[in-house]
Design an enzyme around this catalytic site. Structure first.
Site, short mmCIF file in Angstrom:
data_model
loop_
_atom_site.label_atom_id
_atom_site.label_comp_id
_atom_site.label_asym_id
_atom_site.label_seq_id
_atom_site.Cartn_x
_atom_site.Cartn_y
_atom_site.Cartn_z
N HIS A 145 0.83 -1.22 0.00
CA HIS A 145 0.00 0.00 0.00
C HIS A 145 0.86 1.25 0.00
CE1 HIS A 145 -3.31 -2.74 0.95
NE2 HIS A 145 -4.13 -1.76 0.57
N LYS B 275 -0.77 4.80 4.60
CA LYS B 275 -1.75 3.89 5.22
C LYS B 275 -1.34 3.62 6.67
CE LYS B 275 -4.13 -0.56 4.65
NZ LYS B 275 -5.45 -0.01 4.97
P1 NAP Z 1 -7.47 9.59 4.56
O1 NAP Z 1 -7.01 10.26 3.31
O2 NAP Z 1 -6.68 9.77 5.82
O3 NAP Z 1 -8.98 10.06 4.80
C1 NAP Z 1 -9.68 9.87 5.99
C2 NAP Z 1 -10.48 11.13 6.24
O4 NAP Z 1 -11.39 10.92 7.31
C3 NAP Z 1 -9.58 12.30 6.65
O5 NAP Z 1 -9.94 13.45 5.89
C4 NAP Z 1 -9.91 12.47 8.12
O6 NAP Z 1 -9.70 13.78 8.56
C5 NAP Z 1 -11.37 12.10 8.13
N1 NAP Z 1 -11.93 11.81 9.44
C6 NAP Z 1 -11.29 11.44 10.58
N2 NAP Z 1 -12.19 11.29 11.58
C7 NAP Z 1 -13.41 11.55 11.06
C8 NAP Z 1 -14.75 11.55 11.58
N3 NAP Z 1 -15.00 11.24 12.86
N4 NAP Z 1 -15.78 11.90 10.76
C9 NAP Z 1 -15.55 12.21 9.48
N5 NAP Z 1 -14.30 12.24 8.92
C10 NAP Z 1 -13.26 11.91 9.70
O7 NAP Z 1 -7.60 8.00 4.35
P2 NAP Z 1 -8.03 7.23 3.01
O8 NAP Z 1 -6.82 6.81 2.28
O9 NAP Z 1 -9.11 8.00 2.33
O10 NAP Z 1 -8.62 5.92 3.67
C11 NAP Z 1 -9.73 5.96 4.54
C12 NAP Z 1 -10.08 4.54 4.98
O11 NAP Z 1 -10.54 3.79 3.84
C13 NAP Z 1 -8.89 3.74 5.55
O12 NAP Z 1 -9.37 2.92 6.61
C14 NAP Z 1 -8.45 2.88 4.38
O13 NAP Z 1 -7.80 1.69 4.78
C15 NAP Z 1 -9.80 2.58 3.75
N6 NAP Z 1 -9.80 2.18 2.34
C16 NAP Z 1 -10.71 1.25 1.98
C17 NAP Z 1 -10.85 0.87 0.66
C18 NAP Z 1 -11.92 -0.11 0.29
O14 NAP Z 1 -12.07 -0.47 -0.90
N7 NAP Z 1 -12.72 -0.56 1.25
C19 NAP Z 1 -10.01 1.42 -0.31
C20 NAP Z 1 -9.07 2.37 0.08
C21 NAP Z 1 -8.98 2.76 1.42
P3 NAP Z 1 -8.23 14.18 9.16
O15 NAP Z 1 -7.21 13.70 8.20
O16 NAP Z 1 -8.30 15.66 9.25
O17 NAP Z 1 -8.15 13.47 10.47
#
Ligand code: NAP
Length: 261
Positions: free
Chosen positions: A149, A153
């Site tokens: 990844h 991550k």
């Molecule tokens: P990211 O860029 O860090 O985005 C997460 C966002 O959520 C950030 O903007 C964060 O804000 C915000 N956040 C934190 N606490 C929150 C709350 N209580 N309410 C609303 N928003 C909040 O991470 P990402 O790469 O998008 O990944 C997010 C998740 O999806 C991870 O767990 C990843 O493993 C997963 N994922 C899943 C798939 C799938 O197909 N299922 C694919 C890719 C990723 P701050 O940064 O300001 O804290």
């Protein structure tokens, strides 16, 4: 028209989901939640073409205005957000990884008036990889999983690798024991998942999400690999989940159920 709220709206996945929802004629993006950008306009922060002010938390939403919440946040945040969805009777589609078996049990208990789908990987190819790996499992004597990844991550191993290993362990219980008697550098053999199957996590700038399952038996090996090169790979699965969730009572885990595999 289904009304969708995206939690984690300014994140890598959340902003991609906001764009995908605004580009779908059957869906309407009605809210974007992300605490650290609360009060700002969504358009300049994410480039998403929707005239919305970012909300600080689920509590700022009127549940009567939302049909489906999509959560791509972080594990602890997702637990809180899902509690709100279950209490308010709002459907949830969850991509956030790191949720445990106990978390899933709780979702099974609490989603009684609305529905919830949790999928560690929304890419159709990754779902196919898991199904093909299940078919291959009984024909091999050893197996290991490698997941790669991007450099940001925060959880390891990936939710996809954990689900994959769980399914491999259910598909065959006859794996060769680990021959290692001396782990010279601690961790060299990776993490031990269900069925004592090893998972190796790689974090590298330039990667998005990649999974490789390597089977071995006498004189041969089989490698099944899936690569997501871009976050757009997850969007058809996310949109399918959003449109399907109102008709799937209780908790659904994984996208397989929606693909009729
Ligand atoms: P990211 O860029 O860090 O985005 C997460 C966002 O959520 C950030 O903007 C964060 O804000 C915000 N956040 C934190 N606490 C929150 C709350 N209580 N309410 C609303 N928003 C909040 O991470 P990402 O790469 O998008 O990944 C997010 C998740 O999806 C991870 O767990 C990843 O493993 C997963 N994922 C899943 C798939 C799938 O197909 N299922 C694919 C890719 C990723 P701050 O940064 O300001 O804290």
């Amino acid at each position: 028209m289904l009304r969708v709220a995206v939690f984690g709206a300014t994140g890598r996945m959340g902003s991609t989901v906001c764009s995908a929802v605004t580009g779908d004629a059957d869906l309407e993006l009605v809210a974007a939640v992300d605490p650290h950008h609360a009060g700002l306009d969504l358009r300049p922060v994410t480039g998403v073409d929707a005239d919305l002010r970012i909300l600080p938390a689920a509590e700022a939403l009127d549940p009567a205005d939302v049909d489906v919440v999509v959560d791509f946040t972080a594990t602890a945040a997702a637990r809180e957000n899902l509690r709100w969805c279950a209490e308010q009777g709002v459907h949830a589609v969850v991509g956030t990884t790191g949720l445990t078996g106990e978390d899933l049990d709780e979702l099974r208990r609490t989603f009684t008036t609305s529905n919830c789908l949790v999928a560690p990987n929304f890419a159709i190819g990754a779902v196919m990889m898991m199904r093909l790996a299940e078919l291959a499992a009984p024909w091999f004597t050893s197996v290991e999983v490698i997941e790669l990844h991007h450099e940001a991550k925060v959880d390891a191993p990936s939710g996809t690798s954990l689900l994959l290993v769980q399914r491999l362990a259910e598909a065959s219980g006859e794996w060769d024991p680990d021959p290692t008697t001396s782990e010279v550098a601690p961790g060299a053999r990776g993490a031990e998942g269900p069925g004592a199957i090893r998972i190796h996590s790689v974090r590298l700038r330039g990667m998005v999400a990649h999974h490789e399952v390597v089977f071995g038996t006498t004189g041969q090996s089989l490698t099944i690999r899936h690569d997501s090169y871009d976050r757009s790979s997850f969007m058809p699965g996310v949109l399918l989940a959003v449109k399907s969730i109102p008709d799937r009572p209780g908790l659904t885990v994984g996208l397989d159920a929606l693909l009729d595999l």
